[in-house]
Design an enzyme around this catalytic site. Sequence first.
Site, mmCIF file in Angstrom:
data_model
loop_
_atom_site.group_PDB
_atom_site.id
_atom_site.type_symbol
_atom_site.label_atom_id
_atom_site.label_comp_id
_atom_site.label_asym_id
_atom_site.label_seq_id
_atom_site.Cartn_x
_atom_site.Cartn_y
_atom_site.Cartn_z
ATOM 1 N N ARG A 169 -23.951 59.593 -15.010
ATOM 2 C CA ARG A 169 -23.053 59.980 -14.033
ATOM 3 C C ARG A 169 -21.585 60.605 -14.651
ATOM 4 N NH1 ARG A 169 -23.009 54.195 -10.761
ATOM 5 N NH2 ARG A 169 -25.267 54.320 -10.443
ATOM 6 N N HIS A 184 -29.831 46.926 -2.686
ATOM 7 C CA HIS A 184 -29.785 47.249 -3.786
ATOM 8 C C HIS A 184 -29.151 46.286 -4.753
ATOM 9 C CE1 HIS A 184 -29.766 51.776 -2.590
ATOM 10 N NE2 HIS A 184 -29.385 51.009 -1.672
ATOM 11 N N ASP A 192 -31.365 47.324 -12.667
ATOM 12 C CA ASP A 192 -31.262 47.777 -11.378
ATOM 13 C C ASP A 192 -32.555 47.168 -10.499
ATOM 14 O OD1 ASP A 192 -30.485 48.938 -9.211
ATOM 15 O OD2 ASP A 192 -31.014 50.902 -9.816
ATOM 16 N N GLN A 223 -28.695 50.629 -16.121
ATOM 17 C CA GLN A 223 -28.534 49.562 -15.099
ATOM 18 C C GLN A 223 -29.700 48.523 -15.147
ATOM 19 O OE1 GLN A 223 -28.417 52.269 -11.526
ATOM 20 N NE2 GLN A 223 -26.341 51.183 -11.257
ATOM 21 N N LYS A 252 -21.387 44.832 1.179
ATOM 22 C CA LYS A 252 -21.927 44.330 -0.381
ATOM 23 C C LYS A 252 -20.923 43.067 -0.757
ATOM 24 C CE LYS A 252 -18.749 47.183 -3.066
ATOM 25 N NZ LYS A 252 -18.476 47.899 -4.323
ATOM 26 N N CYS A 275 -32.590 54.436 -7.021
ATOM 27 C CA CYS A 275 -32.852 54.094 -6.029
ATOM 28 C C CYS A 275 -34.032 54.881 -5.234
ATOM 29 C CB CYS A 275 -32.015 54.078 -4.759
ATOM 30 S SG CYS A 275 -30.174 53.745 -5.464
ATOM 31 N N HIS A 296 -34.259 46.872 -6.505
ATOM 32 C CA HIS A 296 -34.434 47.016 -5.041
ATOM 33 C C HIS A 296 -35.291 46.142 -4.194
ATOM 34 C CE1 HIS A 296 -32.750 50.738 -6.630
ATOM 35 N NE2 HIS A 296 -31.902 50.901 -5.763
HETATM 36 ZN ZN LIG Z 1 -30.066 51.379 -5.594
#
Ligand SMILES: [Zn+2]
Length: 582
Positions: free
Chosen positions: A311, A459, A331, A329, A413, A282, A333
């Site tokens: 992680r 996200h 991912d 990910q 979410k 992010c 945004h």
């Molecule tokens: Zn994020």
Amino acid sequence: MISQLSAKRLKNSYKLEKIRHSLAHLLAHAVLELYPETKFGIGPAIENGFYYDFEFKKPITNEDLPRIEMKMKELVKSNIKFERKLISKEKAKEIFKTQPYKLELIEEIEEKKISIYKSGKFIDLCKGPHVKSTKEIDPQAFKLIKIAGAYWRGDEKNPMLTRIYGIAFETKKELEEFLKKEAEAEKRDHRILGQKLELFLFDEEVGAGLPIWTPKGTILRKIIQDYLYEELKNAGYFWVTTPHIGNLNLWKTSGHWELYRENIYSPIKIDEDEYLLKPMNCPFHVKIYKSKVRSYKDLPIKYAEFGTVYRYERSGVLHGLTRVRGFTQDDAHIFCTPEQLSTEVEKLLKHAIKILKTFGFKDFNIYLATRPEKFAGTEKMWKKAMNVLKYALNKQKLNYQIDPGGGVFYGPKIDIKIKDCLGREWQCTTIQVDFNLPERFDLNFIDKKGEKQRVIMIHRALLGSIERFVGVLIEHYGGALPLWLAPEQIWIVPVATRHQKYAKEIQKSFELSGFRVQVKDEKETVSKKIREGEIQKIPYILVVGDKEEKSKSVRVRKRGKGDVGEMELEKFLKKIKREIMR
Ligand SMILES: [Zn+2]
Ligand SMILES: [Zn+2]
């Protein structure tokens, strides 16, 4: 549309919970009779069954379980009653005087009266509830399955106890169905199949939770990523690439260092500064957004990345590809105006479901997670965002369940969990509204009036992570990936050396149409190559000899079906082209 557990199901699960918890007592009871010097820990009901922790005088093994199970069945059949009593602390200490673990628990109980349950000769510290008598338990509907080591109260400074696990249901039929499903799940275990199909491996010397992708596995990743790349490009996303480490200060501004530290690896010192392996992508995307003045006319802006993050996960919870320490990910945004939030969430839901369906998943459970106790932003902002999410779900006519307090601290979410062919749930898509990062990084846009306004950030990950998703795909398909996903789609097996030329010709023409084809011209028998292709779950194995060469055809072996006969080349090509259409 909120679906709720029907009253009947709730009642059933309550009954089952009582049965399971009562069986935990009966397990301890049986152990008491067979091994009188045992010390007792605790024994709760758990998902699918129960367990009890013991300190045995002499260690037992899995071979001892049938004997204990037999004793339990005897007890069940002898119609034992469960009786609750409230007694004084002194009395409790007297009853459990030879049981150090129970005494420890008694010391911690704050209430004046202590609740115990007596069932036959066995007494336990317990608040219940239990069945009235063992009459309510079907002696054919439970089974002891394994033993494992477990630290007393989960603390590694405490002694290691022996935990005996059992499974239990209301009926014998349900138990049998469960065992059948377990056996099926075992056959589909992606950790085993992943090795067999040569997709990925783990290596102790590399480290736990760090998958290594083989050539075949890497092709599979690329197929998935290429598909997503196109999909997102067409949906108006910009693809970006960001570093694997970032200055600690970045993570202090983002709040991750403060709020997420237990999952972040220790800083790396570079010159005078400290850097972190990124646990999230992010803040990097935030920086791209912030690199220019943004007008409302530019919004929404969507940045996507196959972002590899690291992680910390405790070694005990690592599991194949589905729980790892480094993963990529899918991912993205989305930065938008408050007015755009609803449309964007709607688009995301639609897109996520389309993509999951393409991969062959038809059933979903959708959860809307509400505000947790600790939260960023104001209550008003949360309420508004919740309404937006609900509106989007309703507009898409999606059934969903509320996950109370399950939201992330920075915003509500929506989670989409897919159901695989065995009905197991897997978390994939997550769509999260964020009020926090735009504040922390001061992210704005210039509105119609020429004034600065706070931007909204979403996200989202559709598959979750490539690693986890591949694990789920393997289990869902039992390794037999659909043609478009199979890293090796076609094997061509020439009958003799003189057919190699023809085999290579076919390979070339298939490859021109975009297929992934191997010619298996090793000096081995045809049947051995076919066998090998079946183990590798290759969708099509084509055998070519004199006859096929002469008639410009192939002998087709379809995965799971075996020999389906001879087919003209053109016809076969047409067939697989159709099969591959998503
Ligand atoms: Zn994020
Ligand atoms: Zn109990």
